[in-house]
Scaffold this motif. Structure first.
Motif, PDB file in Angstrom:
ATOM      1  N   VAL A  38      48.574 -42.320 -91.077  1.00  0.00           N
ATOM      2  CA  VAL A  38      49.546 -42.405 -92.169  1.00  0.00           C
ATOM      3  C   VAL A  38      49.540 -41.154 -93.045  1.00  0.00           C
ATOM      4  CG1 VAL A  38      50.208 -43.679 -94.250  1.00  0.00           C
ATOM      5  CG2 VAL A  38      49.509 -44.915 -92.185  1.00  0.00           C
ATOM      6  N   PHE A  39      48.367 -40.683 -93.441  1.00  0.00           N
ATOM      7  CA  PHE A  39      48.298 -39.603 -94.432  1.00  0.00           C
ATOM      8  C   PHE A  39      48.147 -38.207 -93.820  1.00  0.00           C
ATOM      9  CE2 PHE A  39      46.901 -43.423 -96.691  1.00  0.00           C
ATOM     10  CZ  PHE A  39      47.786 -43.406 -97.765  1.00  0.00           C
ATOM     11  N   ARG A  40      47.317 -38.087 -92.755  1.00  0.00           N
ATOM     12  CA  ARG A  40      47.140 -36.768 -92.163  1.00  0.00           C
ATOM     13  C   ARG A  40      48.265 -36.437 -91.186  1.00  0.00           C
ATOM     14  NH1 ARG A  40      43.226 -35.567 -88.996  1.00  0.00           N
ATOM     15  NH2 ARG A  40      42.867 -33.439 -89.695  1.00  0.00           N
ATOM     16  N   ARG A  41      48.653 -37.427 -90.362  1.00  0.00           N
ATOM     17  CA  ARG A  41      49.686 -37.193 -89.350  1.00  0.00           C
ATOM     18  C   ARG A  41      51.086 -37.493 -89.859  1.00  0.00           C
ATOM     19  NH1 ARG A  41      46.722 -34.210 -85.858  1.00  0.00           N
ATOM     20  NH2 ARG A  41      44.686 -35.194 -85.578  1.00  0.00           N
ATOM     21  N   GLN A  42      51.152 -38.236 -90.948  1.00  0.00           N
ATOM     22  CA  GLN A  42      52.458 -38.605 -91.519  1.00  0.00           C
ATOM     23  C   GLN A  42      53.320 -39.390 -90.523  1.00  0.00           C
ATOM     24  OE1 GLN A  42      53.544 -37.706 -94.889  1.00  0.00           O
ATOM     25  NE2 GLN A  42      51.333 -37.412 -95.003  1.00  0.00           N
ATOM     26  N   LYS A  43      52.649 -40.221 -89.697  1.00  0.00           N
ATOM     27  CA  LYS A  43      53.376 -41.045 -88.729  1.00  0.00           C
ATOM     28  C   LYS A  43      53.513 -42.474 -89.280  1.00  0.00           C
ATOM     29  CE  LYS A  43      51.813 -38.370 -84.708  1.00  0.00           C
ATOM     30  NZ  LYS A  43      53.137 -37.887 -84.266  1.00  0.00           N
ATOM     31  N   ILE A  44      54.159 -42.577 -90.411  1.00  0.00           N
ATOM     32  CA  ILE A  44      54.273 -43.869 -91.096  1.00  0.00           C
ATOM     33  C   ILE A  44      55.129 -44.835 -90.286  1.00  0.00           C
ATOM     34  CG2 ILE A  44      55.034 -45.004 -93.219  1.00  0.00           C
ATOM     35  CD1 ILE A  44      54.531 -42.364 -94.678  1.00  0.00           C
ATOM     36  N   GLY A  45      56.219 -44.328 -89.710  1.00  0.00           N
ATOM     37  CA  GLY A  45      57.091 -45.182 -88.919  1.00  0.00           C
ATOM     38  C   GLY A  45      56.373 -45.767 -87.716  1.00  0.00           C
ATOM     39  N   LEU A  46      55.622 -44.898 -87.011  1.00  0.00           N
ATOM     40  CA  LEU A  46      54.861 -45.378 -85.849  1.00  0.00           C
ATOM     41  C   LEU A  46      53.842 -46.421 -86.276  1.00  0.00           C
ATOM     42  CD1 LEU A  46      53.401 -43.351 -82.942  1.00  0.00           C
ATOM     43  CD2 LEU A  46      51.828 -44.671 -84.342  1.00  0.00           C
ATOM     44  N   PHE A  47      53.172 -46.181 -87.397  1.00  0.00           N
ATOM     45  CA  PHE A  47      52.145 -47.113 -87.875  1.00  0.00           C
ATOM     46  C   PHE A  47      52.755 -48.477 -88.194  1.00  0.00           C
ATOM     47  CE2 PHE A  47      49.605 -48.967 -91.337  1.00  0.00           C
ATOM     48  CZ  PHE A  47      48.359 -49.014 -90.726  1.00  0.00           C
ATOM     49  N   LEU A  48      53.850 -48.481 -88.923  1.00  0.00           N
ATOM     50  CA  LEU A  48      54.483 -49.749 -89.299  1.00  0.00           C
ATOM     51  C   LEU A  48      55.043 -50.473 -88.076  1.00  0.00           C
ATOM     52  CD1 LEU A  48      56.342 -48.669 -92.565  1.00  0.00           C
ATOM     53  CD2 LEU A  48      54.211 -49.973 -92.365  1.00  0.00           C
ATOM     54  N   LYS A  49      55.620 -49.714 -87.168  1.00  0.00           N
ATOM     55  CA  LYS A  49      56.184 -50.314 -85.958  1.00  0.00           C
ATOM     56  C   LYS A  49      55.125 -51.060 -85.161  1.00  0.00           C
ATOM     57  CE  LYS A  49      57.991 -48.928 -81.432  1.00  0.00           C
ATOM     58  NZ  LYS A  49      58.421 -47.769 -80.586  1.00  0.00           N
ATOM     59  N   TRP A  50      53.982 -50.390 -84.930  1.00  0.00           N
ATOM     60  CA  TRP A  50      52.963 -51.020 -84.094  1.00  0.00           C
ATOM     61  C   TRP A  50      52.173 -52.082 -84.848  1.00  0.00           C
ATOM     62  CZ3 TRP A  50      52.874 -51.084 -79.043  1.00  0.00           C
ATOM     63  CH2 TRP A  50      53.620 -50.111 -78.369  1.00  0.00           C
ATOM     64  N   CYS A  51      52.144 -52.013 -86.156  1.00  0.00           N
ATOM     65  CA  CYS A  51      51.556 -53.113 -86.941  1.00  0.00           C
ATOM     66  C   CYS A  51      52.397 -54.372 -86.791  1.00  0.00           C
ATOM     67  CB  CYS A  51      51.449 -52.717 -88.413  1.00  0.00           C
ATOM     68  SG  CYS A  51      50.090 -51.599 -88.781  1.00  0.00           S
ATOM     69  N   CYS A  52      53.711 -54.201 -86.831  1.00  0.00           N
ATOM     70  CA  CYS A  52      54.599 -55.347 -86.655  1.00  0.00           C
ATOM     71  C   CYS A  52      54.483 -55.919 -85.239  1.00  0.00           C
ATOM     72  CB  CYS A  52      56.044 -54.943 -86.936  1.00  0.00           C
ATOM     73  SG  CYS A  52      56.378 -54.546 -88.668  1.00  0.00           S
ATOM     74  N   ILE A  53      54.417 -55.029 -84.249  1.00  0.00           N
ATOM     75  CA  ILE A  53      54.240 -55.488 -82.871  1.00  0.00           C
ATOM     76  C   ILE A  53      52.922 -56.250 -82.722  1.00  0.00           C
ATOM     77  CG2 ILE A  53      53.861 -54.710 -80.495  1.00  0.00           C
ATOM     78  CD1 ILE A  53      55.830 -52.424 -81.056  1.00  0.00           C
ATOM     79  N   SER A  54      51.883 -55.744 -83.371  1.00  0.00           N
ATOM     80  CA  SER A  54      50.571 -56.400 -83.304  1.00  0.00           C
ATOM     81  C   SER A  54      50.626 -57.805 -83.889  1.00  0.00           C
ATOM     82  CB  SER A  54      49.532 -55.557 -84.047  1.00  0.00           C
ATOM     83  OG  SER A  54      49.404 -54.283 -83.472  1.00  0.00           O
ATOM     84  N   LEU A  55      51.312 -57.948 -85.008  1.00  0.00           N
ATOM     85  CA  LEU A  55      51.427 -59.275 -85.627  1.00  0.00           C
ATOM     86  C   LEU A  55      52.145 -60.245 -84.697  1.00  0.00           C
ATOM     87  CD1 LEU A  55      52.329 -58.316 -89.312  1.00  0.00           C
ATOM     88  CD2 LEU A  55      50.123 -59.118 -88.434  1.00  0.00           C
ATOM     89  N   LEU A  56      53.188 -59.751 -84.035  1.00  0.00           N
ATOM     90  CA  LEU A  56      53.930 -60.617 -83.106  1.00  0.00           C
ATOM     91  C   LEU A  56      53.085 -60.962 -81.881  1.00  0.00           C
ATOM     92  CD1 LEU A  56      57.469 -58.941 -83.217  1.00  0.00           C
ATOM     93  CD2 LEU A  56      56.805 -61.155 -84.197  1.00  0.00           C
ATOM     94  N   LEU A  57      52.319 -59.987 -81.392  1.00  0.00           N
ATOM     95  CA  LEU A  57      51.526 -60.208 -80.179  1.00  0.00           C
ATOM     96  C   LEU A  57      50.302 -61.083 -80.416  1.00  0.00           C
ATOM     97  CD1 LEU A  57      51.506 -56.710 -78.417  1.00  0.00           C
ATOM     98  CD2 LEU A  57      52.642 -58.791 -77.633  1.00  0.00           C
ATOM     99  N   PHE A  58      49.659 -60.943 -81.569  1.00  0.00           N
ATOM    100  CA  PHE A  58      48.375 -61.589 -81.787  1.00  0.00           C
ATOM    101  C   PHE A  58      48.402 -62.685 -82.852  1.00  0.00           C
ATOM    102  CE2 PHE A  58      47.204 -57.043 -80.686  1.00  0.00           C
ATOM    103  CZ  PHE A  58      47.047 -57.311 -79.340  1.00  0.00           C
ATOM    104  N   LEU A  59      49.006 -62.405 -84.001  1.00  0.00           N
ATOM    105  CA  LEU A  59      48.950 -63.383 -85.095  1.00  0.00           C
ATOM    106  C   LEU A  59      49.796 -64.616 -84.803  1.00  0.00           C
ATOM    107  CD1 LEU A  59      47.866 -64.089 -87.875  1.00  0.00           C
ATOM    108  CD2 LEU A  59      49.847 -62.924 -88.867  1.00  0.00           C
ATOM    109  N   VAL A  60      51.025 -64.408 -84.358  1.00  0.00           N
ATOM    110  CA  VAL A  60      51.913 -65.552 -84.126  1.00  0.00           C
ATOM    111  C   VAL A  60      51.344 -66.502 -83.063  1.00  0.00           C
ATOM    112  CG1 VAL A  60      54.207 -66.255 -83.347  1.00  0.00           C
ATOM    113  CG2 VAL A  60      53.970 -64.332 -84.932  1.00  0.00           C
ATOM    114  N   PRO A  61      50.946 -66.013 -81.867  1.00  0.00           N
ATOM    115  CA  PRO A  61      50.378 -66.947 -80.880  1.00  0.00           C
ATOM    116  C   PRO A  61      49.102 -67.628 -81.362  1.00  0.00           C
ATOM    117  CG  PRO A  61      50.982 -64.882 -79.834  1.00  0.00           C
ATOM    118  CD  PRO A  61      51.086 -64.659 -81.303  1.00  0.00           C
ATOM    119  N   SER A  62      48.237 -66.886 -82.054  1.00  0.00           N
ATOM    120  CA  SER A  62      46.981 -67.496 -82.504  1.00  0.00           C
ATOM    121  C   SER A  62      47.234 -68.591 -83.537  1.00  0.00           C
ATOM    122  CB  SER A  62      46.038 -66.430 -83.071  1.00  0.00           C
ATOM    123  OG  SER A  62      46.557 -65.870 -84.263  1.00  0.00           O
ATOM    124  N   VAL A  63      48.193 -68.373 -84.439  1.00  0.00           N
ATOM    125  CA  VAL A  63      48.528 -69.398 -85.427  1.00  0.00           C
ATOM    126  C   VAL A  63      49.109 -70.629 -84.743  1.00  0.00           C
ATOM    127  CG1 VAL A  63      50.066 -69.965 -87.355  1.00  0.00           C
ATOM    128  CG2 VAL A  63      48.806 -67.795 -87.349  1.00  0.00           C
TER     129      VAL A  63
END
Length: 596
Positions: free
Chosen positions: A230-255
């Motif tokens: 986020v801060f050194r690479r300034q890849k905020i979009g990539l970070f947010l995108k894959w955080c959202c994908i992670s929530l869909l892949l892991f949090l939703v099924p586990s809940v």
């Protein structure tokens, strides 16, 4: 390596194996007159590393102990319930608290359920099959990690890391353990390797899986990675995108899975944080340890690698200053930050357990390797001649001596754990032999059999070791005054039923005990000291018959050094063993003889 160099090296297998090494170190990095050119130290290929690591992990899967009662009662037992309909339930799986995840269990239960169904395998083979799967998964993650280390830190650091991974006792213990902290360790390997390869999506997914499916506190390892992205690479979009994908892949099924099993909306990872961090007592009711606990365990599991890892940052920064070196892609302070953040968090907590360090075990290996690599650089700078093409040419003897020393100490520790503490695993395996011997086990096949434990309750290896569903583990009273688990209820809604007499304060629940007269078999450690609740049952010749005896270490009467490490022909003079017994009641035979 440049393409011309690759073409030049195709003729030699040794040189081909080093093709995947990172770009050559610049001559200016070592401030030495000799031109380094394209020379790189030899490193094992990924396939060679896989074979070496897999051999070590399969050995661990077969020979390592189930030494943590949390592994037995919080993971093996509920998994046994999911597969066979019986097993012990702890308070953590009560819907009133719901701090454990059935989604995490099914990640492990699904492959062994398929295996058991397809091959009609017995329960013991099912357990060891899962341990082998865990060892295989760990190996794949380690190979990716090893290649990432080679790429980022250099060939020499990579091969040192590989050696430490293969031989360390810590990796032997953790690689096939059925624990969220081991799962978090696998994810650490993936996250760190992805970070070093700049495969940021892999790192984000790994940290998310570790925190959501495994152990939420493992998310702390991802703090430096997130900072870099986020801060050194300034890849905020990539970070947010894959955080959202992670929530869909892991949090939703586990809940969804956990809510189904608990019968209400459950976010298990959130519940465990609330209990451990925000409750009035937290985990401290299960015991506290002195500040030295992790330092002792760290040395036992990694010996001098652990010590080198602790000093990595200050020592290597000093060497870099002396040699006027610059960092590669990642600054050293950032690449080692996951280990230091974890140490800062967990070393300062009163409640300490060895498994809490599992997630950073790979970091001990790579940081120890970085330190040793910089020792070689410093030695080369100070003492070697100008003719050397690379700093390792005349300092390899130093790393070889250290690797041999560390490996011998690690093997000594690993053998000690097996020799001194493997008796429970052997004993529960032997119960199957007893059950199949009609000269010993004379009870009808359809009769319920009680195998009892008192003070040895926490060494129970799981219901997978019991011969059939007619064999049950029962608890008898001992000096232990905490809360014991209880069997799951029966029926399709068993996981949704709030069990009676369960609490989250570790208070003793007397309904867990059975009268010893109901025990057909008893497993007990025959210590020379006894109390009213923990007598020496093997000495009660009128009531019990000793069927099987295995040797188990008595730490209180053994030398501290030789109970920690096994030294052939020497240790036996300084350690004391006691009998770990399988006892059979004589009441059964007496009562059967009175029948007409």
């Amino acid at each position: 390596m440049p393409s011309t160099a690759r073409q030049r090296n195709k003729g030699s297998k040794t040189e081909r194996e080093s093709e995947a090494a990172p770009p050559p170190v610049k001559s200016s990095e070592l401030r030495r007159p000799a031109e380094l050119g394209d020379f790189q130290p030899w490193t094992p290929t990924a396939y060679t590393a896989f074979k070496a690591l897999m051999s070590a992990r399969l050995c661990a899967a077969i020979w390592s102990n189930i030494s943590d009662c949390d592994e037995t009662f919080n993971y093996w037992e509920p998994t046994h319930f999911l597969l066979y309909g019986t097993g012990f339930q702890t308070w953590e799986y009560s819907p009133a608290y719901a701090i454990r995840s059935y989604a995490y269990l099914w990640i492990h239960a699904l492959p062994i359920k398929l295996y058991a169904t397809a091959l009609s395998a017995n329960k013991l083979l099912v357990l060891y099959f899962l341990r082998c799967i865990l060892g295989f998964v760990c190996t794949l993650c380690e190979v990716y990690f090893y290649r990432g280390v080679c790429r980022h830190f250099g060939s020499n650091t990579g091969r040192l890391t590989l050696a430490f991974l293969i031989f360390s006792t810590g990796m032997f213990i953790s690689c096939s353990a059925y624990l969220p902290s081991s799962f978090a360790m696998y994810m650490t390997l993936l996250a760190m390797a992805g970070w070093m390869y700049q495969h940021y999506q892999v790192s984000i997914l790994a940290i998310a899986a570790s925190a959501i499916l495994g152990w939420p506190f493992a998310g702390a390892i991802g703090i430096p990675i997130a900072f870099d992205i986020v801060f050194r690479r300034q890849k905020i979009g990539l970070f947010l995108k894959w955080c959202c994908i992670s929530l869909l892949l892991f949090l939703v099924p586990s809940v969804l899975i956990d809510s189904h099993y608990y019968g209400k909306l459950v976010v298990a990872s959130l519940n465990i944080v609330l209990y451990n961090v925000f409750s009035q007592h937290g985990p401290d009711i299960y015991g506290v340890e002195p500040w030295t606990f992790y330092f002792i365990n760290g040395f036992l599991d990694f010996n001098f690698v652990f010590l080198m890892a602790l000093i990595t940052l200050p020592f290597c920064l000093l060497v870099k200053h002396i040699l006027k070196q610059s960092d590669r892609v990642l600054p050293l302070w950032l690449s080692t930050a996951p280990m230091y953040i974890w140490i800062l968090i967990f070393f300062t907590r009163p409640h300490k357990e060895e498994r809490f360090l599992f997630p950073i075990y790979p970091m001990f290996c790579v940081c120890g390797a970085v330190t040793l690599d910089h020792i070689q650089k410093l030695y080369s700078y100070l003492f070697t001649s100008r003719r050397a093409r690379h700093y390792t040419e005349l300092s390899n003897w130093l790393s070889a001596v250290v690797i041999i020393l560390i490996s011998l100490i690690s093997v000594s520790r690993t053998v000690a754990l097996y020799q001194y503490y493997h008796a429970p695993m052997d004993m529960y395996v032997d119960i199957t032999r007893v059950s199949e011997d009609p000269s010993i086990h004379t009870l009808p096949a359809d009769k319920d059999i009680n195998v009892c434990v008192g003070k040895e309750w926490y060494r129970f290896t799981s219901s997978f070791f019991l011969p059939s569903e007619k064999w049950h583990l029962q608890f008898i009273q001992s000096e232990f005054k905490g809360q014991l688990p209880k069997p799951y209820a029966s029926g399709p809604d068993a996981t949704r039923i709030i069990p009676k007499n369960m609490n989250d304060m570790n208070r003793e629940e007397p309904d867990r005990y059975v009268n010893i007269s109901k025990c057909h078999y008893l497993i007990d450690l025959d210590l020379p000291r006894e109390t009213k609740l923990e007598p020496r049952y093997s000495q009660q010749k009128n009531n019990w018959k000793v069927l099987t005896t295995t040797q188990f270490l008595d730490p209180s009467r053994s030398h501290k050094l030789f109970r920690a490490f096994f030294v052939p022909f020497v240790s036996s003079r300084y350690v004391t063993f006691v009998d770990y017994n399988l006892l059979q009641t004589k009441r059964t035979k007496k009562s059967s003889q009175r029948k007409p």
